[in-house]
Design an enzyme around this catalytic site. Structure first.
Site, PDB file in Angstrom:
ATOM      1  N   GLN A 205      -4.944   7.347  -9.383  1.00 18.31           N
ATOM      2  CA  GLN A 205      -4.557   8.680  -8.885  1.00 18.31           C
ATOM      3  C   GLN A 205      -3.825   9.483  -9.959  1.00 18.31           C
ATOM      4  O   GLN A 205      -3.899  10.715  -9.982  1.00 18.31           O
ATOM      5  CB  GLN A 205      -3.659   8.551  -7.640  1.00 18.31           C
ATOM      6  CG  GLN A 205      -4.375   8.089  -6.379  1.00 18.31           C
ATOM      7  CD  GLN A 205      -4.332   6.583  -6.217  1.00 18.31           C
ATOM      8  OE1 GLN A 205      -4.270   5.838  -7.190  1.00 18.31           O
ATOM      9  NE2 GLN A 205      -4.377   6.117  -4.982  1.00 18.31           N
ATOM     10  N   ASP A 246       5.444   7.587   0.822  1.00 22.10           N
ATOM     11  CA  ASP A 246       4.624   7.491   2.033  1.00 22.10           C
ATOM     12  C   ASP A 246       5.461   7.281   3.279  1.00 22.10           C
ATOM     13  O   ASP A 246       5.013   7.559   4.389  1.00 22.10           O
ATOM     14  CB  ASP A 246       3.606   6.360   1.891  1.00 22.10           C
ATOM     15  CG  ASP A 246       2.560   6.764   0.875  1.00 22.10           C
ATOM     16  OD1 ASP A 246       2.822   6.609  -0.331  1.00 22.10           O
ATOM     17  OD2 ASP A 246       1.513   7.289   1.290  1.00 22.10           O
ATOM     18  N   LYS A 257       3.352   4.377  -3.710  1.00 20.91           N
ATOM     19  CA  LYS A 257       2.238   3.708  -4.385  1.00 20.91           C
ATOM     20  C   LYS A 257       2.707   2.477  -5.164  1.00 20.91           C
ATOM     21  O   LYS A 257       3.743   2.515  -5.821  1.00 20.91           O
ATOM     22  CB  LYS A 257       1.561   4.718  -5.321  1.00 20.91           C
ATOM     23  CG  LYS A 257       0.399   4.220  -6.117  1.00 20.91           C
ATOM     24  CD  LYS A 257      -0.666   3.547  -5.286  1.00 20.91           C
ATOM     25  CE  LYS A 257      -1.201   4.397  -4.165  1.00 20.91           C
ATOM     26  NZ  LYS A 257      -2.037   3.608  -3.202  1.00 20.91           N
TER      27      LYS A 257
HETATM   28  O1  MRU Z   1      -3.038   5.656  -1.737  1.00 20.73           O
HETATM   29  P1  MRU Z   1      -2.637   7.093  -1.863  1.00 20.73           P
HETATM   30  O2  MRU Z   1      -3.312   7.809  -2.974  1.00 20.73           O
HETATM   31  O3  MRU Z   1      -2.739   7.814  -0.547  1.00 20.73           O
HETATM   32  O4  MRU Z   1      -1.084   7.034  -2.225  1.00 20.73           O
HETATM   33  C1  MRU Z   1      -0.378   8.240  -2.367  1.00 20.73           C
HETATM   34  C2  MRU Z   1       1.036   8.043  -2.747  1.00 20.73           C
HETATM   35  O5  MRU Z   1       1.519   6.951  -2.875  1.00 20.73           O
HETATM   36  C3  MRU Z   1       1.876   9.289  -2.849  1.00 20.73           C
HETATM   37  O6  MRU Z   1       2.866   9.129  -3.813  1.00 20.73           O
HETATM   38  C4  MRU Z   1       2.530   9.571  -1.498  1.00 20.73           C
HETATM   39  O7  MRU Z   1       1.588   9.564  -0.474  1.00 20.73           O
HETATM   40  C5  MRU Z   1       3.250  10.873  -1.489  1.00 20.73           C
HETATM   41  S1  MRU Z   1       2.137  12.231  -1.469  1.00 20.73           S
HETATM   42  C6  MRU Z   1       3.055  13.633  -1.429  1.00 20.73           C
END
Ligand code: MRU
Length: 354
Positions: A205, A246, A257
């Site tokens: 990401q 999250d 993450k």
């Molecule tokens: O697996 P993902 O790409 O959904 O993980 C996203 C993250 O870990 C972001 O840092 C988190 O959702 C915050 S988004 C504002």
């Protein structure tokens, strides 16, 4: 985007609701292709969330709320009690697509609670009210991100190096992002700073999304593989870490993450402030400790391959936790829409959001 002008209109949009239809930017194709995909069924929305076509905590909450509308669109001929049962069943189904980000369940619970409390006795009228609620969730997120941007921007000063992990940007929200919001606001005010984006294995990401959206915005961004952060910090190039989250537990533990906790430990070692941007929709006061946050385990293939190419022997044992939990004592502050919260987190979170 300089001289006080926030070029928010130019940021990529992950979720669009247009003329009664839901469109999601397929983020698995970025940065090579920008492709909006119309969502026709609840199953398609579930799959889009599950395979990370749409991802990032606030964005999956917004997509879930609109996804419920997609699921109900052809059910307005039902009697109101049958329609209401569908509201609950489809919300539970969509909520099962990913477990860690609390925003998904938060948005769907809000939709169901609104429907139950509405007193509306006609399915078509209730469907219209649900669409309005999803639009409200979407529009409120724009305001939350802007407020976090205002509250966090003063942390970013001239000449700084700022490290971030994963993507907590426009692509993960409605507009300015969470971790990126202070960056976009500081940049719009003419502050010169460098961002270092961890690539974020296994799904990249940071490489595919964060470096793409920051580069497009004219922010000075440098891509690192995850194992480079310690070295770059040891060279004195990082003055500040900002990540998204999250789910924040009631005691201030932060799920984000996989790899975020390692960055926080490094930041502590090198005396670098570690901030987390979290809108109230990501704060879960019903979960007491980080250890109670469900951590998504994903498929082996994400670890045994790099893109389409297999990089590990057949039959190898694999772990693939998608998130980790950073203990609150490693967090310098939580940047929220209401201000920055510091220790003691349990008391301060409850005072501000309880
Ligand atoms: O697996 P993902 O790409 O959904 O993980 C996203 C993250 O870990 C972001 O840092 C988190 O959702 C915050 S988004 C504002």
């Amino acid at each position: 985007m300089l001289n006080g002008q926030l070029a928010a209109d130019n940021l990529p949009r992950a979720v669009r609701w247009e003329e009664g239809d839901l469109y999601l930017l397929d983020q698995t194709r970025l940065p090579l292709e920008t492709c909006m995909e119309k969502q026709e069924t609840a199953q398609q929305v579930w799959d889009s969330i599950h395979v990370l076509k749409v991802r990032g905590a606030p964005a999956i909450g917004i997509a879930g709320a609109y996804g419920l509308c997609v699921a109900l669109k052809d059910k307005t001929g039902l009697a109101i009690d049958e329609f209401m049962a569908e509201v609950e069943n489809q919300a539970a189904f969509l909520d099962s697509s990913r477990p860690t980000a609390v925003n998904l369940g938060w948005a769907l619970r809000r939709m169901v609670a609104m429907a139950k409390a509405s007193g509306i006795t006609d399915a078509t009228a209730l469907y219209d009210r649900l669409v309005a609620e999803a639009v409200a969730i979407h529009e409120e997120d724009i305001g939350l991100c802007r407020a976090m941007g205002e509250n966090g921007a003063p942390l970013i000063t001239e000449g700084m190096g700022v490290l971030t992990h994963c993507n907590a940007g426009s692509l993960a929200t409605s507009e300015l992002g969470t971790a990126t919001a202070p960056m976009y606001v500081a940049h719009s005010r003419g502050v010169n700073f460098r961002v270092y984006a961890d690539e974020t294995r296994p799904l990249l990401q940071g490489a595919r999304l964060t470096s793409w959206e920051l580069q497009q915005s004219g922010i000075d961004v440098t891509l690192l593989t995850d194992n480079m952060a310690a070295h770059i910090m040891s060279q004195g190039l990082i003055d500040l870490v900002i990540t998204g989250t999250d789910r924040v537990a009631a005691n201030g533990d932060v799920a984000n993450k996989i790899g975020t906790m390692g960055v926080a430990i490094l930041a502590k070692h090198f005396g670098i402030p570690f901030y987390v941007c979290c809108p109230s929709s990501t704060i879960d006061l019903d979960t007491a400790h980080g250890k109670d946050i469900p951590i998504e385990e994903r498929g082996d293939d994400e670890v045994t391959s790099f893109g389409a190419r297999r990089t590990a022997p057949e039959g190898i044992k694999v772990r693939n936790p998608a998130f980790d939990v950073t203990p609150n004592e490693l967090v310098t502050g939580l940047i929220t829409e209401k201000g920055i919260i510091c220790e003691p987190y349990t008391e301060n979170l409850r005072a501000m959001f309880g």
